[in-house]
Scaffold this active site. Structure first.
Site, mmCIF file in Angstrom:
data_model
loop_
_atom_site.group_PDB
_atom_site.id
_atom_site.type_symbol
_atom_site.label_atom_id
_atom_site.label_comp_id
_atom_site.label_asym_id
_atom_site.label_seq_id
_atom_site.Cartn_x
_atom_site.Cartn_y
_atom_site.Cartn_z
ATOM 1 N N GLY A 248 0.784 -1.236 0.000
ATOM 2 C CA GLY A 248 0.000 0.000 0.000
ATOM 3 C C GLY A 248 0.810 1.277 0.000
ATOM 4 O O GLY A 248 0.253 2.357 0.154
ATOM 5 N N GLU A 290 4.449 -6.413 1.474
ATOM 6 C CA GLU A 290 4.010 -6.784 0.113
ATOM 7 C C GLU A 290 3.793 -5.575 -0.775
ATOM 8 O O GLU A 290 2.660 -5.258 -1.151
ATOM 9 C CB GLU A 290 2.671 -7.520 0.200
ATOM 10 N N TYR A 334 -11.373 4.606 -11.182
ATOM 11 C CA TYR A 334 -11.073 5.264 -9.898
ATOM 12 C C TYR A 334 -10.876 6.779 -10.018
ATOM 13 O O TYR A 334 -10.376 7.394 -9.079
ATOM 14 C CB TYR A 334 -9.763 4.729 -9.294
ATOM 15 N N CYS A 361 -15.681 2.840 -27.264
ATOM 16 C CA CYS A 361 -17.007 3.373 -27.509
ATOM 17 C C CYS A 361 -17.722 3.575 -26.176
ATOM 18 O O CYS A 361 -18.586 2.780 -25.799
ATOM 19 C CB CYS A 361 -17.776 2.406 -28.397
ATOM 20 N N GLU A 362 -17.284 4.588 -25.466
ATOM 21 C CA GLU A 362 -17.839 4.883 -24.156
ATOM 22 C C GLU A 362 -17.386 6.288 -23.753
ATOM 23 O O GLU A 362 -16.185 6.580 -23.771
ATOM 24 C CB GLU A 362 -17.315 3.828 -23.160
HETATM 25 N N1 LLP Z 1 -1.155 -7.064 -0.337
HETATM 26 C C1 LLP Z 1 -2.483 -7.237 -0.414
HETATM 27 C C2 LLP Z 1 -3.114 -8.246 0.423
HETATM 28 C C3 LLP Z 1 -3.236 -6.478 -1.318
HETATM 29 O O1 LLP Z 1 -4.540 -6.658 -1.387
HETATM 30 C C4 LLP Z 1 -2.588 -5.519 -2.145
HETATM 31 C C5 LLP Z 1 -3.349 -4.732 -3.106
HETATM 32 C C6 LLP Z 1 -1.197 -5.374 -2.024
HETATM 33 C C7 LLP Z 1 -0.510 -6.161 -1.104
HETATM 34 C C8 LLP Z 1 -0.416 -4.402 -2.853
HETATM 35 O O2 LLP Z 1 -0.814 -3.100 -2.666
HETATM 36 P P1 LLP Z 1 0.002 -1.895 -3.346
HETATM 37 O O3 LLP Z 1 1.363 -1.867 -2.686
HETATM 38 O O4 LLP Z 1 0.118 -2.204 -4.791
HETATM 39 O O5 LLP Z 1 -0.832 -0.699 -3.094
HETATM 40 N N2 LLP Z 1 -6.405 -1.833 -8.692
HETATM 41 C C9 LLP Z 1 -6.185 -0.814 -7.675
HETATM 42 C C10 LLP Z 1 -5.321 -1.330 -6.549
HETATM 43 C C11 LLP Z 1 -5.872 -2.544 -5.896
HETATM 44 C C12 LLP Z 1 -4.981 -3.032 -4.788
HETATM 45 C C13 LLP Z 1 -5.428 -4.354 -4.304
HETATM 46 N N3 LLP Z 1 -4.588 -4.907 -3.309
HETATM 47 C C14 LLP Z 1 -5.539 0.386 -8.338
HETATM 48 O O6 LLP Z 1 -5.361 0.379 -9.543
HETATM 49 O O7 LLP Z 1 -5.267 1.379 -7.668
#
Ligand code: LLP
Length: 441
Positions: A248, A290, A334, A361-362
């Site tokens: 995150g 992660e 988003y 097409c949107e």
């Molecule tokens: N660990 C878990 C359990 C997660 O659910 C996620 C992301 C991560 C790690 C990695 O998070 P990051 O470091 O990438 O923020 N599609 C959305 C983001 C969805 C994230 C889902 N989980 C976007 O495009 O912003």
């Protein structure tokens, strides 16, 4: 204008990434084209891993592969000493195909199927992050059938939900993921896992959100978990050997975003966990994280070719490109914001306002609103920065638009790591109608 990583402008006034001229790459490989600055991915990875090494703390930095999954990417992650977080049979399969060591793969997901779990156990992956009671039952059975101790973390929702600079804390979290930390659910899960005798119960996992610019949410989540660890020691004589605080970590999409260096989060996590472990007089658990977005997000740039324009007098100048929500759905989904340049006109003054439309097409298929560019013409190359996370991985075939190619560039050399989808690829899964339709005349 802010250039990320190895990006520069060369003497031709072209954007260069990883020592390669993006205009030449666009000509050679076509557009839309994803380009990854490999040196920047390495730098980001090392930002996390070296912070743990410096502190001498046992850790795993797992690349959250959902941000961008491909064989080459997984191999690069392995080269950088990362572990891997996968969330589906498909991501796991890709990792195995990449030759990623199974012992460093962690399997996530709120509804893993029995087949996916069996596949993971057959490959002897490092751990399964158990999300719910149904999964405990499935794993109990599989563990017995395969006569294997199943290495697991239990995922908790700690009642801390973080996003950008804010976090909210709640007694109970309304989330589809994990066991609630506050309402007795996690104790029930721990009991089931300990009683089963078929698990190697490594520890606890949580993930509090995404695009976070402050370590406070992670610190709070760790504190809440450690408060519980004290209770579990009394109740179950159990102490986790791993605490995974998820991903995150925020990145800079636009100038409004002010990310912190990876080391900052790591140091705060270590500080908190060391203090809490000392308070409880327990051995320091391994700390796992992660990161997804923060490893690959700002390393990715998408190139498009400009085409038609439409002027809505006194309102807006639309500039359409040859991709859109099919290769980057984040703006539509988003309201995600990006910065962009004309990669072939870097030396020209950016003083005209355009809104960049996709070709789907949107009406909602817009990539950027009100961005300053030089005077644009058909054939110009638009570069959108920071598309490396959740761009290609969420690409789709809406309007049967083939997915782009993906390049890695490093030290002036490019490497095609995902080839462009073809029209033939698009129909390759289709089967013709079985019976001839009888047409009434
Ligand atoms: N660990 C878990 C359990 C997660 O659910 C996620 C992301 C991560 C790690 C990695 O998070 P990051 O470091 O990438 O923020 N599609 C959305 C983001 C969805 C994230 C889902 N989980 C976007 O495009 O912003």
């Amino acid at each position: 204008m802010f250039l990320h990583g190895t990006s520069t402008v060369n003497n031709d006034g072209h954007l260069e990434i990883g020592g390669a001229d993006t205009i030449s790459l666009a000509k050679k490989y076509g557009t839309p084209l994803y380009i990854y600055d490999v040196a920047l991915i390495r730098e980001r990875a090392r930002g996390f891993t070296e912070a743990f090494q410096k502190a001498g703390v046992k850790a795993q930095v797992a690349y959250a592969s959902k941000a961008f999954s491909s064989i080459a990417m997984f191999q690069l992650a392995h080269e950088e000493g990362l572990s891997l977080d996968v969330v589906s049979g498909g991501e796991l399969y890709t990792a195995i195909q990449a030759g990623f060591p199974a012992s460093k793969i962690h399997f996530h997901g709120n509804n893993k199927s029995a087949e996916e779990l069996e596949m993971a156990l057959q490959h002897q992956i490092g751990c399964i992050v158990v999300d719910n009671f149904h999964e405990i039952s499935l794993l109990k059975l599989l563990g017995k059938q395969l006569n294997k101790k199943v290495p697991v973390l239990l995922r908790v929702t700690p009642g801390v939900e973080a996003h950008t600079h804010d976090y909210i804390t709640t007694g109970q979290e309304d989330s589809k993921f994990g066991f609630d930390l506050q309402n007795g659910q996690i104790e029930q899960a721990i009991k089931q896992v300990l009683d089963a005798g078929t698990f190697d119960f490594l520890g606890i996992h949580c993930h509090i959100g995404s695009q976070i610019f402050d370590a406070a949410g992670f610190v709070l989540a760790a504190e809440k978990i450690f408060q519980k660890i004290g209770e579990w020691r009394e109740q179950f004589q159990y102490v986790p050997t791993v605490v995974n605080l998820g991903g995150g970590f925020g990145i800079r999409y636009t100038e409004e975003d002010e990310p912190l260096p990876p080391a900052h989060y790591v140091e705060k996590m270590i500080e908190t966990i060391q203090a809490k472990a000392a308070e409880l007089e327990i051995e320091l658990p391994e700390i796992w994280i992660e990161p997804g977005r923060s490893l690959v997000g700002d390393a990715g740039t998408t190139l498009y070719t400009a085409g038609s324009q439409k002027e809505v007098p006194n309102i807006r100048q639309y500039l359409a490109v040859d991709g859109g929500m099919s290769d980057n759905i984040r703006p539509a989904l988003y309201q995600a914001k990006y910065e962009a340049v004309l990669a072939n006109k870097m030396a020209e003054k950016a003083d005209k306002t355009f809104s960049i439309a996709g070709k789907c097409c949107e009406s909602g298929d817009m990539l950027l609103w009100d961005v300053l560019l030089p005077e644009a013409a058909a054939g110009d190359t638009l570069a959108v920065f920071c598309t490396g996370a959740y761009g290609y991985s969420m690409a789709n075939n809406y309007n049967r638009i083939p997915r782009p190619a993906v390049l890695f560039v490093e030290e002036g050399e490019e490497q095609l790591v995902v080839r462009r989808e073809t029209f033939e690829d698009l129909v390759s899964l289709d089967l013709p109608l079985k019976y001839k339709v009888s047409h009434k005349s």
